[in-house]
Design a protein around this motif. Structure first.
Motif, PDB file in Angstrom:
ATOM      1  N   SER A 217      14.367  13.455  27.282  1.00 24.53           N
ATOM      2  CA  SER A 217      14.284  14.911  27.318  1.00 24.53           C
ATOM      3  C   SER A 217      12.845  15.392  27.159  1.00 24.53           C
ATOM      4  CB  SER A 217      15.139  15.498  26.180  1.00 24.53           C
ATOM      5  OG  SER A 217      14.833  16.860  25.966  1.00 24.53           O
TER       6      SER A 217
ATOM      7  N   TYR B  56      19.706  19.539  29.147  1.00 23.07           N
ATOM      8  CA  TYR B  56      19.995  20.037  27.806  1.00 23.07           C
ATOM      9  C   TYR B  56      18.774  20.735  27.216  1.00 23.07           C
ATOM     10  CZ  TYR B  56      24.187  17.093  27.788  1.00 23.07           C
ATOM     11  OH  TYR B  56      25.407  16.532  28.076  1.00 23.07           O
TER      12      TYR B  56
ATOM     13  N   LEU C 144      20.456  19.880  22.053  1.00 22.23           N
ATOM     14  CA  LEU C 144      20.273  18.530  21.514  1.00 22.23           C
ATOM     15  C   LEU C 144      20.286  18.533  19.994  1.00 22.23           C
ATOM     16  CD1 LEU C 144      17.547  17.232  23.986  1.00 22.23           C
ATOM     17  CD2 LEU C 144      19.988  16.674  23.971  1.00 22.23           C
TER      18      LEU C 144
ATOM     19  N   PRO D  57      19.895  14.215  31.259  1.00 24.43           N
ATOM     20  CA  PRO D  57      19.172  14.501  30.009  1.00 24.43           C
ATOM     21  C   PRO D  57      18.328  15.767  30.046  1.00 24.43           C
ATOM     22  CG  PRO D  57      19.090  12.161  30.478  1.00 24.43           C
ATOM     23  CD  PRO D  57      19.726  12.806  31.677  1.00 24.43           C
ATOM     24  N   LYS D  58      17.677  16.035  31.166  1.00 22.63           N
ATOM     25  CA  LYS D  58      16.776  17.190  31.226  1.00 22.63           C
ATOM     26  C   LYS D  58      17.521  18.520  31.327  1.00 22.63           C
ATOM     27  CE  LYS D  58      12.917  14.516  33.071  1.00 22.63           C
ATOM     28  NZ  LYS D  58      11.980  14.304  34.194  1.00 22.63           N
TER      29      LYS D  58
END
Length: 212
Positions: free
Chosen positions: A97, A68, A73, A65-66
């Motif tokens: 995020s 992106y 997003l 997740p981090k």
């Protein structure tokens, strides 16, 4: 992609299509593939780019997740038209995020109701986990004035936020229940035995009762 195609099941597709999801892969089998692959960010980006719903669901499960950026997003949530892809993207990626709060603020008033629903889902998350700084009274005002006529996906997200305000914050519980009773959103939603109704007054009362 060949492996996903081999997992195609007509029965699963029929069930998924009733919920607006255009794929035929059993989600348990999809999760098993993701567990085997583990986190692979570049593969995730490639799978997302296929525009295939099953591939995008797998992409979400193997994403970091981090990794992106904010604009990544934002583009992804606008591309995520299948409800399950949208739901998983918000819950499994965006919520984890560092851009989640910035996107929450940007999305909540977006003219695209699917994007706005993502903003409201993030707001509901904050209501539960990090309510400091939120003006719950203003949120209730907006829900009261807009939820009744909101498109389905946005309405559902606003309703979840309404319920969480009532469940988590006793000072606003009476008003949250009152708004639910006044608007009657999801009052007649079919609920399976053993499941809690999404109708906010029932949902709030049941969750508060379980908290004891």
């Amino acid at each position: 992609m060949a492996e996903l195609a081999a997992l195609e099941d007509p029965k699963a597709r029929a069930v998924n299509e009733r919920h607006g999801d255009d794929h035929g892969v059993n989600l348990g089998k999809l999760r098993a593939v993701a567990k085997r692959l583990r986190t692979q960010q570049e593969l995730a980006r490639g799978l997302w780019a296929t525009d295939d719903t099953a591939a995008r669901l797998l992409a979400i499960l193997i994403s970091r997740p981090k990794a992106y950026g904010r604009d990544d997003l934002d583009s992804m949530v606008r591309e995520a038209r299948a409800p399950k892809v949208h739901d998983w993207l918000v819950n499994y990626v965006v919520k984890k995020s560092p851009h989640a709060e910035e996107l929450r603020l940007a999305w909540s008033a977006d003219p695209d109701p699917a994007v706005a629903s993502a903003g409201w889902a993030l707001t509901a998350e904050r209501v539960v986990k990090r309510p400091d700084g939120l003006d719950l009274a203003v949120l209730l005002d907006v829900i009261e004035s807009q939820m009744k006529d909101a498109p389905d996906r946005l309405q559902w997200a606003m309703n979840a936020c309404l319920a969480q305000i009532g469940i988590q914050h006793p000072a606003y519980r009476t008003r949250a229940i009152g708004i639910g009773e006044e608007l009657e959103v999801l009052k007649d939603y079919p609920t399976s035995p053993g499941c809690t109704s999404p109708f906010a007054p029932i949902w709030i009362d049941e969750m508060v009762r379980r908290q004891g």
